[in-house]
Motif scaffolding. Sequence first.
Motif, PDB file in Angstrom:
ATOM      1  N   MET A   1       0.834  -1.196   0.000  1.00 13.00           N
ATOM      2  CA  MET A   1       0.000   0.000   0.000  1.00 13.00           C
ATOM      3  C   MET A   1       0.865   1.241   0.000  1.00 13.00           C
ATOM      4  O   MET A   1       1.792   1.373   0.790  1.00 13.00           O
ATOM      5  CB  MET A   1      -0.930   0.004   1.227  1.00 13.00           C
ATOM      6  N   ASN A   2       0.611   2.176  -0.861  1.00  9.36           N
ATOM      7  CA  ASN A   2       1.257   3.470  -0.866  1.00  9.36           C
ATOM      8  C   ASN A   2       0.946   4.195   0.432  1.00  9.36           C
ATOM      9  O   ASN A   2      -0.173   4.191   0.919  1.00  9.36           O
ATOM     10  CB  ASN A   2       0.741   4.269  -2.072  1.00  9.36           C
ATOM     11  N   ASP A   3       1.972   4.870   1.009  1.00  8.73           N
ATOM     12  CA  ASP A   3       1.772   5.556   2.291  1.00  8.73           C
ATOM     13  C   ASP A   3       0.685   6.610   2.220  1.00  8.73           C
ATOM     14  O   ASP A   3       0.051   6.943   3.221  1.00  8.73           O
ATOM     15  CB  ASP A   3       3.081   6.200   2.754  1.00  8.73           C
ATOM     16  N   ASN A   4       0.471   7.165   1.022  1.00 11.44           N
ATOM     17  CA  ASN A   4      -0.530   8.214   0.856  1.00 11.44           C
ATOM     18  C   ASN A   4      -1.882   7.682   0.393  1.00 11.44           C
ATOM     19  O   ASN A   4      -2.822   8.438   0.196  1.00 11.44           O
ATOM     20  CB  ASN A   4      -0.021   9.257  -0.157  1.00 11.44           C
ATOM     21  N   ALA A   5      -1.959   6.365   0.176  1.00 12.17           N
ATOM     22  CA  ALA A   5      -3.196   5.783  -0.327  1.00 12.17           C
ATOM     23  C   ALA A   5      -4.269   5.803   0.761  1.00 12.17           C
ATOM     24  O   ALA A   5      -3.983   5.696   1.950  1.00 12.17           O
ATOM     25  CB  ALA A   5      -2.961   4.349  -0.799  1.00 12.17           C
ATOM     26  N   LYS A   6      -5.508   5.931   0.322  1.00 13.12           N
ATOM     27  CA  LYS A   6      -6.633   5.849   1.249  1.00 13.12           C
ATOM     28  C   LYS A   6      -6.924   4.375   1.541  1.00 13.12           C
ATOM     29  O   LYS A   6      -6.715   3.510   0.692  1.00 13.12           O
ATOM     30  CB  LYS A   6      -7.851   6.526   0.641  1.00 13.12           C
ATOM     31  N   ALA A   7      -7.430   4.094   2.738  1.00 17.09           N
ATOM     32  CA  ALA A   7      -7.821   2.719   3.036  1.00 17.09           C
ATOM     33  C   ALA A   7      -8.946   2.287   2.101  1.00 17.09           C
ATOM     34  O   ALA A   7      -8.932   1.178   1.556  1.00 17.09           O
ATOM     35  CB  ALA A   7      -8.266   2.605   4.495  1.00 17.09           C
ATOM     36  N   LEU A   8      -9.921   3.174   1.905  1.00 18.01           N
ATOM     37  CA  LEU A   8     -11.049   2.883   1.025  1.00 18.01           C
ATOM     38  C   LEU A   8     -11.392   4.137   0.241  1.00 18.01           C
ATOM     39  O   LEU A   8     -11.461   5.233   0.803  1.00 18.01           O
ATOM     40  CB  LEU A   8     -12.271   2.441   1.833  1.00 18.01           C
ATOM     41  N   GLU A   9     -11.610   3.961  -1.059  1.00 24.81           N
ATOM     42  CA  GLU A   9     -12.020   5.077  -1.907  1.00 24.81           C
ATOM     43  C   GLU A   9     -13.162   4.615  -2.809  1.00 24.81           C
ATOM     44  O   GLU A   9     -13.029   3.625  -3.535  1.00 24.81           O
ATOM     45  CB  GLU A   9     -10.857   5.565  -2.758  1.00 24.81           C
ATOM     46  N   VAL A  10     -14.282   5.298  -2.723  1.00 29.87           N
ATOM     47  CA  VAL A  10     -15.468   5.001  -3.520  1.00 29.87           C
ATOM     48  C   VAL A  10     -15.750   6.201  -4.404  1.00 29.87           C
ATOM     49  O   VAL A  10     -15.891   7.322  -3.906  1.00 29.87           O
ATOM     50  CB  VAL A  10     -16.684   4.706  -2.601  1.00 29.87           C
ATOM     51  N   LEU A  11     -15.837   5.968  -5.706  1.00 29.84           N
ATOM     52  CA  LEU A  11     -16.017   7.060  -6.649  1.00 29.84           C
ATOM     53  C   LEU A  11     -17.231   6.807  -7.536  1.00 29.84           C
ATOM     54  O   LEU A  11     -17.303   5.777  -8.228  1.00 29.84           O
ATOM     55  CB  LEU A  11     -14.772   7.224  -7.538  1.00 29.84           C
ATOM     56  N   ASP A  12     -18.211   7.698  -7.480  1.00 28.76           N
ATOM     57  CA  ASP A  12     -19.355   7.721  -8.383  1.00 28.76           C
ATOM     58  C   ASP A  12     -20.075   6.377  -8.436  1.00 28.76           C
ATOM     59  O   ASP A  12     -20.406   5.870  -9.504  1.00 28.76           O
ATOM     60  CB  ASP A  12     -18.885   8.129  -9.788  1.00 28.76           C
ATOM     61  N   LEU A  13     -20.341   5.807  -7.269  1.00 26.10           N
ATOM     62  CA  LEU A  13     -20.928   4.468  -7.211  1.00 26.10           C
ATOM     63  C   LEU A  13     -22.438   4.536  -7.378  1.00 26.10           C
ATOM     64  O   LEU A  13     -23.132   5.296  -6.701  1.00 26.10           O
ATOM     65  CB  LEU A  13     -20.594   3.807  -5.866  1.00 26.10           C
TER      66      LEU A  13
ATOM     67  N   VAL B   1     -30.534   2.693  -5.993  1.00 30.85           N
ATOM     68  CA  VAL B   1     -30.579   3.236  -4.636  1.00 30.85           C
ATOM     69  C   VAL B   1     -29.430   4.226  -4.435  1.00 30.85           C
ATOM     70  O   VAL B   1     -29.613   5.305  -3.893  1.00 30.85           O
ATOM     71  CB  VAL B   1     -30.504   2.111  -3.586  1.00 30.85           C
ATOM     72  N   LEU B   2     -28.241   3.849  -4.899  1.00 28.09           N
ATOM     73  CA  LEU B   2     -27.087   4.751  -4.878  1.00 28.09           C
ATOM     74  C   LEU B   2     -27.039   5.512  -6.192  1.00 28.09           C
ATOM     75  O   LEU B   2     -27.053   4.909  -7.261  1.00 28.09           O
ATOM     76  CB  LEU B   2     -25.786   3.976  -4.695  1.00 28.09           C
ATOM     77  N   LEU B   3     -26.959   6.831  -6.098  1.00 27.91           N
ATOM     78  CA  LEU B   3     -27.053   7.673  -7.297  1.00 27.91           C
ATOM     79  C   LEU B   3     -25.744   8.402  -7.569  1.00 27.91           C
ATOM     80  O   LEU B   3     -25.695   9.625  -7.703  1.00 27.91           O
ATOM     81  CB  LEU B   3     -28.204   8.680  -7.123  1.00 27.91           C
ATOM     82  N   GLY B   4     -24.658   7.627  -7.621  1.00 22.78           N
ATOM     83  CA  GLY B   4     -23.358   8.232  -7.879  1.00 22.78           C
ATOM     84  C   GLY B   4     -22.676   8.681  -6.597  1.00 22.78           C
ATOM     85  O   GLY B   4     -22.245   9.823  -6.474  1.00 22.78           O
ATOM     86  N   MET B   5     -22.566   7.789  -5.620  1.00 23.68           N
ATOM     87  CA  MET B   5     -22.032   8.135  -4.299  1.00 23.68           C
ATOM     88  C   MET B   5     -20.507   8.055  -4.291  1.00 23.68           C
ATOM     89  O   MET B   5     -19.915   7.128  -4.834  1.00 23.68           O
ATOM     90  CB  MET B   5     -22.613   7.204  -3.241  1.00 23.68           C
ATOM     91  N   SER B   6     -19.876   9.041  -3.662  1.00 17.97           N
ATOM     92  CA  SER B   6     -18.420   9.076  -3.523  1.00 17.97           C
ATOM     93  C   SER B   6     -18.050   9.393  -2.078  1.00 17.97           C
ATOM     94  O   SER B   6     -18.660  10.268  -1.453  1.00 17.97           O
ATOM     95  CB  SER B   6     -17.804  10.144  -4.442  1.00 17.97           C
ATOM     96  N   LEU B   7     -17.047   8.690  -1.568  1.00 19.95           N
ATOM     97  CA  LEU B   7     -16.536   8.946  -0.219  1.00 19.95           C
ATOM     98  C   LEU B   7     -15.196   8.255  -0.078  1.00 19.95           C
ATOM     99  O   LEU B   7     -14.775   7.493  -0.947  1.00 19.95           O
ATOM    100  CB  LEU B   7     -17.523   8.449   0.848  1.00 19.95           C
ATOM    101  N   HIS B   8     -14.525   8.521   1.046  1.00 27.21           N
ATOM    102  CA  HIS B   8     -13.266   7.835   1.297  1.00 27.21           C
ATOM    103  C   HIS B   8     -13.056   7.661   2.795  1.00 27.21           C
ATOM    104  O   HIS B   8     -13.658   8.356   3.617  1.00 27.21           O
ATOM    105  CB  HIS B   8     -12.085   8.607   0.692  1.00 27.21           C
ATOM    106  N   VAL B   9     -12.197   6.702   3.121  1.00 30.19           N
ATOM    107  CA  VAL B   9     -11.779   6.447   4.502  1.00 30.19           C
ATOM    108  C   VAL B   9     -10.257   6.429   4.496  1.00 30.19           C
ATOM    109  O   VAL B   9      -9.636   5.677   3.736  1.00 30.19           O
ATOM    110  CB  VAL B   9     -12.318   5.101   5.026  1.00 30.19           C
ATOM    111  N   GLY B  10      -9.648   7.269   5.318  1.00 27.92           N
ATOM    112  CA  GLY B  10      -8.195   7.327   5.377  1.00 27.92           C
ATOM    113  C   GLY B  10      -7.608   6.210   6.218  1.00 27.92           C
ATOM    114  O   GLY B  10      -8.317   5.517   6.949  1.00 27.92           O
ATOM    115  N   PRO B  11      -6.295   6.021   6.144  1.00 27.67           N
ATOM    116  CA  PRO B  11      -5.634   5.018   6.982  1.00 27.67           C
ATOM    117  C   PRO B  11      -5.879   5.304   8.459  1.00 27.67           C
ATOM    118  O   PRO B  11      -5.727   6.436   8.918  1.00 27.67           O
ATOM    119  CB  PRO B  11      -4.152   5.188   6.635  1.00 27.67           C
ATOM    120  N   LYS B  12      -6.318   4.307   9.192  1.00 25.21           N
ATOM    121  CA  LYS B  12      -6.600   4.382  10.629  1.00 25.21           C
ATOM    122  C   LYS B  12      -7.766   5.306  10.974  1.00 25.21           C
ATOM    123  O   LYS B  12      -8.012   5.580  12.151  1.00 25.21           O
ATOM    124  CB  LYS B  12      -5.353   4.822  11.400  1.00 25.21           C
TER     125      LYS B  12
END
Length: 244
Positions: A1-13, A22-33
Amino acid sequence: MNDNAKALEVLDLRAGYDASDVLLGMSLHVGPKERVGLFGPNGHGKTTLLNAISRVIRPRQGTVRFMGESIEGLAPQKIVARGLVHVPQANWLFPDMQIMEILELAAFTERAQEEMKTNLDYVLNLFPRLAERRQQQCKTLSGGERQMLSIGVGLMCAPRMLMLDEPTFGLSPKLKDELAEAIAEISSRGIPLLLVEQDIAFILSLVDRMYLVDHGEISREISRGGEVDHQEIMDMYFGSESAS
């Protein structure tokens, strides 16, 4: 994993059931820890989001990256093997199996097998009730004990990140407090969390940041240290007494 990578990244889901989105293009992210919350009315997409990320349902559009790598097209068990573990709301456990059998069965990946003893000790220390009832069948447990077991099953999968869907649903205030302490302890180990909850006080006590979900979209993001008016949020989603 890249040190700058997000733990989870969701784009336009975009995802849903049958012909309905139900999901109309949802985007969010969760950072490391990081501990991130999802709050909003029932039926607006929170559970659907977790199901789409873990591939319980197949998204119709969008990108999901875990630890910097795409998990698109992977089967659910392969996503668990990567370390992204989804603990669903409904306590889908084997009713006739004993607690220890269920916990041991959960460690099905190679990495989880290697960590089984360490993780089992951790789960039983985290939830002493499970240790006391280790030979009991799941169907004999209370709702709170089943929820503890569900989280224990997630931990036995050796998670690099946990997604928890309404872990306090239907529980008493005392059990909510116990679970809050357990979730905080899990997070203290550096495991990123995506937490879905309907109890605004509970979720705000645990998360670093929160997304408000409205009709399949993110309507607002509340960052760490941001001002949160509990009554404003409740009125926004459930209506105010003055409007009734």
